[in-house]
Design a protein around this motif. Structure first.
Motif, PDB file in Angstrom:
ATOM      1  N   THR A 182       0.786  -1.096   0.056  1.00 27.16           N
ATOM      2  CA  THR A 182       0.082   0.088  -0.018  1.00 27.16           C
ATOM      3  C   THR A 182       0.896   1.417  -0.040  1.00 27.16           C
ATOM      4  N   VAL A 183       2.046   1.300   0.798  1.00 26.08           N
ATOM      5  CA  VAL A 183       2.932   2.437   0.946  1.00 26.08           C
ATOM      6  C   VAL A 183       3.543   2.527  -0.611  1.00 26.08           C
ATOM      7  N   ILE A 184       4.067   1.451  -1.082  1.00 27.65           N
ATOM      8  CA  ILE A 184       4.806   1.700  -2.310  1.00 27.65           C
ATOM      9  C   ILE A 184       3.688   1.813  -3.412  1.00 27.65           C
ATOM     10  N   GLY A 185       2.687   1.421  -3.655  1.00 29.59           N
ATOM     11  CA  GLY A 185       1.774   1.700  -4.721  1.00 29.59           C
ATOM     12  C   GLY A 185       2.048   1.280  -5.962  1.00 29.59           C
ATOM     13  N   ARG A 186       2.010   1.807  -7.137  1.00 26.81           N
ATOM     14  CA  ARG A 186       2.471   1.645  -8.443  1.00 26.81           C
ATOM     15  C   ARG A 186       1.983   0.222  -9.166  1.00 26.81           C
ATOM     16  N   ASN A 187       0.913  -0.029  -8.628  1.00 33.45           N
ATOM     17  CA  ASN A 187       0.070  -1.171  -9.050  1.00 33.45           C
ATOM     18  C   ASN A 187       0.687  -2.316  -8.354  1.00 33.45           C
ATOM     19  N   LEU A 188       1.843  -2.306  -7.639  1.00 29.76           N
ATOM     20  CA  LEU A 188       2.303  -3.430  -6.781  1.00 29.76           C
ATOM     21  C   LEU A 188       1.329  -3.707  -5.703  1.00 29.76           C
ATOM     22  N   ASP A 189       0.841  -2.718  -5.293  1.00 27.08           N
ATOM     23  CA  ASP A 189      -0.343  -2.831  -4.243  1.00 27.08           C
ATOM     24  C   ASP A 189      -1.521  -3.767  -4.849  1.00 27.08           C
ATOM     25  N   VAL A 190      -1.898  -3.743  -6.183  1.00 22.58           N
ATOM     26  CA  VAL A 190      -2.948  -4.213  -6.835  1.00 22.58           C
ATOM     27  C   VAL A 190      -2.466  -5.792  -6.959  1.00 22.58           C
ATOM     28  N   ALA A 191      -1.558  -6.039  -7.324  1.00 20.26           N
ATOM     29  CA  ALA A 191      -0.930  -7.518  -7.412  1.00 20.26           C
ATOM     30  C   ALA A 191      -0.775  -8.127  -5.867  1.00 20.26           C
ATOM     31  N   ILE A 192      -0.243  -7.568  -4.877  1.00 19.96           N
ATOM     32  CA  ILE A 192      -0.327  -8.008  -3.618  1.00 19.96           C
ATOM     33  C   ILE A 192      -1.654  -8.419  -3.116  1.00 19.96           C
ATOM     34  N   ASN A 193      -2.671  -7.377  -3.197  1.00 14.56           N
ATOM     35  CA  ASN A 193      -3.955  -7.388  -2.660  1.00 14.56           C
ATOM     36  C   ASN A 193      -4.526  -8.617  -3.101  1.00 14.56           C
ATOM     37  N   GLN A 194      -4.516  -8.830  -4.636  1.00 17.25           N
ATOM     38  CA  GLN A 194      -5.180  -9.744  -5.226  1.00 17.25           C
ATOM     39  C   GLN A 194      -4.610 -11.185  -4.912  1.00 17.25           C
ATOM     40  N   TRP A 195      -3.334 -11.453  -5.048  1.00 17.11           N
ATOM     41  CA  TRP A 195      -2.764 -12.620  -4.479  1.00 17.11           C
ATOM     42  C   TRP A 195      -2.949 -13.007  -3.184  1.00 17.11           C
ATOM     43  N   LEU A 196      -2.967 -11.919  -2.480  1.00 21.13           N
ATOM     44  CA  LEU A 196      -3.034 -12.317  -0.820  1.00 21.13           C
ATOM     45  C   LEU A 196      -4.535 -12.429  -0.606  1.00 21.13           C
ATOM     46  N   SER A 197      -5.383 -11.847  -1.503  1.00 22.30           N
ATOM     47  CA  SER A 197      -6.982 -12.311  -1.037  1.00 22.30           C
ATOM     48  C   SER A 197      -7.118 -13.869  -1.428  1.00 22.30           C
ATOM     49  N   TYR A 198      -6.548 -14.293  -2.522  1.00 21.96           N
ATOM     50  CA  TYR A 198      -6.558 -15.603  -2.796  1.00 21.96           C
ATOM     51  C   TYR A 198      -6.216 -16.351  -1.695  1.00 21.96           C
ATOM     52  N   THR A 199      -4.951 -16.213  -1.462  1.00 24.27           N
ATOM     53  CA  THR A 199      -4.281 -16.791  -0.157  1.00 24.27           C
ATOM     54  C   THR A 199      -5.184 -17.042   1.083  1.00 24.27           C
ATOM     55  N   LEU A 200      -5.687 -15.886   1.446  1.00 21.75           N
ATOM     56  CA  LEU A 200      -6.587 -15.627   2.641  1.00 21.75           C
ATOM     57  C   LEU A 200      -7.826 -16.650   2.477  1.00 21.75           C
ATOM     58  N   MET A 201      -8.303 -16.535   1.255  1.00 21.96           N
ATOM     59  CA  MET A 201      -9.500 -17.284   1.059  1.00 21.96           C
ATOM     60  C   MET A 201      -9.139 -19.001   1.169  1.00 21.96           C
ATOM     61  N   VAL A 202      -8.151 -19.268   0.552  1.00 17.85           N
ATOM     62  CA  VAL A 202      -7.788 -20.719   0.585  1.00 17.85           C
ATOM     63  C   VAL A 202      -7.461 -20.877   2.073  1.00 17.85           C
ATOM     64  N   ILE A 203      -6.879 -20.246   2.921  1.00 17.69           N
ATOM     65  CA  ILE A 203      -6.574 -20.459   4.045  1.00 17.69           C
ATOM     66  C   ILE A 203      -7.792 -20.668   5.255  1.00 17.69           C
ATOM     67  N   SER A 204      -8.827 -19.506   4.854  1.00 15.34           N
ATOM     68  CA  SER A 204     -10.082 -19.757   5.524  1.00 15.34           C
ATOM     69  C   SER A 204     -10.922 -20.941   5.196  1.00 15.34           C
ATOM     70  N   LEU A 205     -10.755 -21.214   3.971  1.00 12.20           N
ATOM     71  CA  LEU A 205     -11.600 -22.408   3.551  1.00 12.20           C
ATOM     72  C   LEU A 205     -10.871 -23.842   3.994  1.00 12.20           C
ATOM     73  N   ALA A 206      -9.673 -23.732   4.050  1.00 14.08           N
ATOM     74  CA  ALA A 206      -8.930 -24.705   4.737  1.00 14.08           C
ATOM     75  C   ALA A 206      -9.424 -24.892   6.310  1.00 14.08           C
ATOM     76  N   GLY A 207      -9.210 -23.693   6.802  1.00 13.17           N
ATOM     77  CA  GLY A 207      -9.690 -23.671   8.206  1.00 13.17           C
ATOM     78  C   GLY A 207     -10.842 -24.142   8.587  1.00 13.17           C
ATOM     79  N   LEU A 208     -12.036 -23.730   7.731  1.00 15.05           N
ATOM     80  CA  LEU A 208     -13.224 -24.319   7.772  1.00 15.05           C
ATOM     81  C   LEU A 208     -13.486 -25.670   7.783  1.00 15.05           C
ATOM     82  N   ALA A 209     -12.656 -26.307   6.785  1.00 16.63           N
ATOM     83  CA  ALA A 209     -12.550 -27.850   6.491  1.00 16.63           C
ATOM     84  C   ALA A 209     -12.176 -28.619   7.489  1.00 16.63           C
ATOM     85  N   PHE A 210     -11.325 -27.933   8.352  1.00 16.80           N
ATOM     86  CA  PHE A 210     -10.619 -28.852   9.530  1.00 16.80           C
ATOM     87  C   PHE A 210     -11.061 -28.257  10.802  1.00 16.80           C
ATOM     88  N   LEU A 211     -12.315 -27.440  10.781  1.00 15.37           N
ATOM     89  CA  LEU A 211     -12.488 -26.900  11.953  1.00 15.37           C
ATOM     90  C   LEU A 211     -12.603 -27.765  13.280  1.00 15.37           C
TER      91      LEU A 211
END
Length: 151
Positions: free
Chosen positions: A73-102
Motif C-alpha cells: 500500500t505504501v509503495i503503490g504503483r500497481n504493486l499493491d494491486v498485485a499483492i492485494n489480489q494474490w493475498l486475497s486468494y491466499t486468505l480465501m484458501v486459508i479460511s476455507l482450509a480452516g473451515l474444512a478442518f474446524l
C-alpha cells in the motif's frame, strides 16, 4: 486485464481500505503473539484474540501478511494491486482450509468459526480493493473504457 478498471475515481479510498486491512492483520497478529506467548507454535487451545481463535503460528502469519499488505500500500504503483489480489486468494484458501478442518485434530491454526468468517470477509474486501485500485495512463484508461462499452 481489460475488465479491471483503470484510474477508478475511488481508488484512493480503496487503497486506504487495503491499508486498514493490513493494519488490522498486524494488530490482530501482534495481540495474538502476546496472548499465545509461551504456548506451542501450533497449539490447539482456547486462545482467543478479538473474539477469534488463534495460536502463535497463525498470529505470526497474520503479522507477516499484514506487513506485506502495508508495504504494498505504501509503495503503490500497481504493486499493491498485485499483492492485494494474490493475498486475497491466499486468505480465501486459508479460511476455507480452516473451515474444512474446524472440528478436527488437523486444525493446526486453532481457527474458530468467527476466525473463518472474519478472514473470508477480509479476503473478499481485499480482492475488491485489488480490482479497483489499478493506476494507469490515459491511453490505458481509454482502452479500458472502450473494452467496457463493447460488452
Amino acid at each position: 486485464m481489460a475488465h479491471t478498471p483503470v484510474n477508478h475515481p475511488a481508488r484512493p479510498v480503496y487503497r486506504a481500505i487495503g491499508g486498514l486491512i493490513g493494519l488490522y492483520l498486524v494488530v490482530f497478529g501482534a495481540l495474538g503473539v502476546i496472548a499465545s506467548a509461551g504456548n506451542d507454535l501450533f497449539a490447539q487451545d482456547d486462545t482467543k484474540v478479538l473474539g477469534q481463535g488463534t495460536n502463535l503460528g497463525f498470529s505470526l502469519l497474520s503479522v507477516l501478511l499484514g506487513v506485506v499488505i502495508l508495504v504494498g500500500t505504501v509503495i503503490g504503483r500497481n504493486l499493491d494491486v498485485a499483492i492485494n489480489q494474490w493475498l486475497s486468494y491466499t486468505l480465501m484458501v486459508i479460511s476455507l482450509a480452516g473451515l474444512a478442518f474446524l472440528q478436527t485434530d488437523a486444525n493446526v491454526v486453532n481457527f474458530s468459526i468467527v476466525t473463518v468468517i472474519v478472514l473470508m470477509t477480509l479476503s473478499l474486501v481485499l480482492l475488491m480493493v485489488g480490482m479497483y485500485g489499478k493506476v494507469g495512463t490515459d491511453d490505458e484508461k481509454e482502452a479500458w473504457q472502450k473494452a467496457r462499452l463493447v460488452l
